[in-house]
Structure formats: C-alpha cells, structure tokens
Write an enzyme that holds these catalytic residues in place. Structure first.
Site, PDB file in Angstrom:
ATOM      1  CD  GLU A  46     -25.327  22.512  59.801  1.00 16.11           C
ATOM      2  OE1 GLU A  46     -24.923  23.512  60.152  1.00 16.11           O
ATOM      3  OE2 GLU A  46     -25.388  21.787  60.866  1.00 16.11           O
ATOM      4  CE1 TYR A 129     -20.096  23.903  60.742  1.00 16.96           C
ATOM      5  CE2 TYR A 129     -22.035  25.003  59.115  1.00 16.96           C
ATOM      6  CZ  TYR A 129     -21.552  24.351  60.528  1.00 16.96           C
ATOM      7  OH  TYR A 129     -22.490  23.858  61.490  1.00 16.96           O
ATOM      8  CG  ASP A 147     -20.627  26.062  64.708  1.00 15.82           C
ATOM      9  OD1 ASP A 147     -19.692  25.454  65.257  1.00 15.82           O
ATOM     10  OD2 ASP A 147     -21.846  25.536  65.025  1.00 15.82           O
TER      11      ASP A 147
END
Ligand code: SF4
Length: 355
Positions: A46, A129, A147
């Site tokens: 990520e 996020y 996202d």
C-alpha cells in the site's frame, strides 16, 4: 436524484463480492483465496502503491521482500540501502517514513502492526486511505479503503457531481456505508479491482459490471464524465543547471541532498539553484562545484514534480584527477544500485549520452 431514490437503488455488496470471487486480480501481495493477508505485505504494497501504478510496483515489492522478508529486517536495514532500493518509485519521503514505521513496529510494538485504522494512522507515512486499506485487508476491520479506483466507482454509482478533491469526504462516507460486516477486506479489494478492471476512466465496461443496475451515472449516461475534476492550475516552471563530473575511470560524482525537504537524503550530481530562468553560461559556471573544463550538453532534461515542472541544462566535465569534494564516485554500471531519484538519473544519463 433524491436521497430517497438513492436509497432504493442501493448497490449490494454481495453482488460485488460474487464478481470478485470470479474475477479477482492475481497480485503479488494478495493472500490466497480465503486466507488473510500478512500485515507487513499489505502495508508494504500500500505504501508503494501510493501515487504509483500496480505495474510499476511489482518488481520493487518482490525485491523488498527478498531483501527484508520481515518487518524487523527492514527496520534493521541502513536507511541508505532502503532509499537505494526505492530509487525510481518517486516520492522519497515515503521510503523514509516506511523505514521509520518499520522501526516503530519492530522496536516498540513487538513486531505487530496495529489492527485498527486509528492505530495504524499513528505510524509514520500512513494516512486515512492507507490505514483503512491495511485495517480492512489485513485484519478484516469494517473500514473503507478509498483509492482513486474506488473513488471513481462510487462517484459514478451515486452520480456525485461535486468535483474532486472536494467530493472526497462524501465519497468516503458513501463507501464506508457500503462496507459489509463480513469480508470487509475482500470488499475493499473488490472495489479496487472493479475500478481497475471494468469501471475504467474512459469507456467503462458497464455491460459486465455487477452493479450496473444500481449505477446512477450509467442510467444518466454520464459515467465517463465522473468523477469531475476541479480545473487544474498550471504548475510553475523552474530552471537550473546540473554538473556531471567524471573521473579518469568514468565514475560519476554524486553528492547527498539535505536530509529534509524534496528528495531528502537522496543522491544527485551537483546542482545550481532553481529559478524562473536558466542561468547564463557565465553564471552557470560560477555555480559549478569546482573549476573544470565544463561543457554544456545539447538539449534539456525535463521532469514533472507534483507542484512544479523542472527543466535542467546539463554541464559535463571529464577530470584528470578527483577534486577534494565530499561525495561519492559511482561507476555507470553501479548507478542502478544507489539512491538516485529518477530526475537525477535522467540528468546523469543525459550527460553520459550527450556530454
Ligand atoms: S455500471 Fe459502469 S459506470 Fe457504473 S460502476 Fe459499473 S462500470 Fe462503473
């Protein structure tokens, strides 16, 4: 469209999950079907995926895991090595935060990542996020992971006309509202996959979409226009000179940038200041790190940063002996293994091919 109408057309998470079970992308950091992903793997991917594409990340992700299989290995690695392994992925503050976060997890949290979004947000480099994505994917917490792909899907699903980035708060709330009690991690990944595979920015494949019947933008024929973007302001242009010196063996002089600020701690050939105009030839030579037979290379190196565009004129010199300057001399064959950001790599390559 009224709020009541939106409610009656609520998309079903189960439809998306069924589609995901049949079509999910096979990505290097994904757990096998029915298994929970390793938090270290989810976190690493990520962070790498912020501002970067899935295609670009795969090689880096595998390389990091090969070098540092556990979070404790990454925490114990010298920062320079981590920055060098990151070179080319851009946004280098991410690599520094990655290293700091690994140290917090390994040294202060007993090697375990926090399991909640709030706990994860306390780690360096983790925003809303990323915290949501890790909490959902690694721990199945009922968190939204919004996202750019998910934003596009949700903006279309509910026909949100408010332009980005203002719409972000609303899109996040709408997504959070959809996250099911069970399989929150799969739901997060399914939403990303739907955005990447079907709900593309141009020509979305609505005919194959599991939420086609619920999608308001599709019904209105405005899917391709959403999400709307606020008008972009032109980025300012900065210009300057770079100095690529080579010793008798062909090694290139690189110096370290200050630890704080843009490309902090990364390597670069010596550079002059960046201003609205290129320096005149005389001025450029006065900016050089030492006297040498500097020759201006034909052409210009261009690079786009988030907030400005950069144009660099490159001066090259072959030195009979190394000057007394603090720096590292790197042979062209080894340039791939040092912490040289893309823009600096372009400058060196420009000098090597045109100098
Ligand atoms: S129906 Fe089309 S626009 Fe709507 S979410 Fe699905 S792919 Fe996207």
């Amino acid at each position: 469209m009224t709020e009541r109408a939106l409610r009656t057309q609520r998309p079903k998470p189960a439809d998306l999950l069924a589609w995901y079970d049949a079509h999910r992308r096979d990505l290097p950091w994904r757990a096998k079907r029915g298994r929970r992903a390793e938090p270290y793997h989810v976190w690493l991917s990520e962070i790498m995926l912020q501002q970067t594409t899935v295609q670009a990340v795969g090689r880096y992700y595998r390389d990091f895991l090969r070098r540092w299989p556990k979070v404790a290995d990454l925490a114990a690695a010298p920062l320079d090595e981590v920055l060098a392994a990151w070179a080319g992925l851009g946004y280098y503050a991410r690599a520094r935060n990655l290293h700091r976060a690994a140290q917090v997890v390994a040294n202060e949290l007993g090697g375990r990542f926090p399991q909640t979004a709030d706990g994860l947000r306390a780690l360096p480099g983790i925003g809303a996020y990323t915290a949501g994505a890790i909490a959902a994917i690694a721990f199945d917490a009922r968190e939204a992971a919004v996202d750019a792909n998910a934003e596009r899907v949700i903006a279309r699903l509910f026909a949100i006309e408010e332009p980005m980035p203002k719409a972000k708060v609303r899109l996040r709330a709408l997504t959070q509202d959809l996250v099911p009690e069970k399989r929150a991690g799969d739901f997060a990944q399914a939403l990303m996959d739907l955005g990447a595979m079907l709900c593309a920015p141009k020509k979305p494949a609505c005919g194959e979409c599991p939420w086609a019947k619920a999608c308001v933008a599709r019904k209105r024929g405005i899917a391709e226009q959403l999400p709307r973007k606020a008008e972009k302001r032109a980025r300012p242009l900065k210009r300057g000179a770079a100095f690529v010196a080579r010793d008798k063996t062909g090694a290139v002089l690189l110096i370290k940038r200050p630890e704080k600020g843009l490309l902090g701690g990364m390597l670069e050939p010596p550079l002059g200041p960046w201003n609205a105009k290129f320096p005149s030839a005389d001025n450029a030579l006065s900016q050089a790190p030492f006297r040498a037979d500097w020759k201006k290379c034909a052409g210009i190196v261009r690079h786009g940063f988030t907030h400005f565009e950069l144009e660099i004129e490159v001066y090259a010199a072959n030195l009979p002996r190394r000057p007394p300057i603090t720096g590292t001399w790197v042979s062209p064959d080894d340039l791939g293994s040092v912490a040289l950001p893309t823009v600096m790599r372009k400058i060196v390559a420009h000098a090597l091919t045109r100098g």
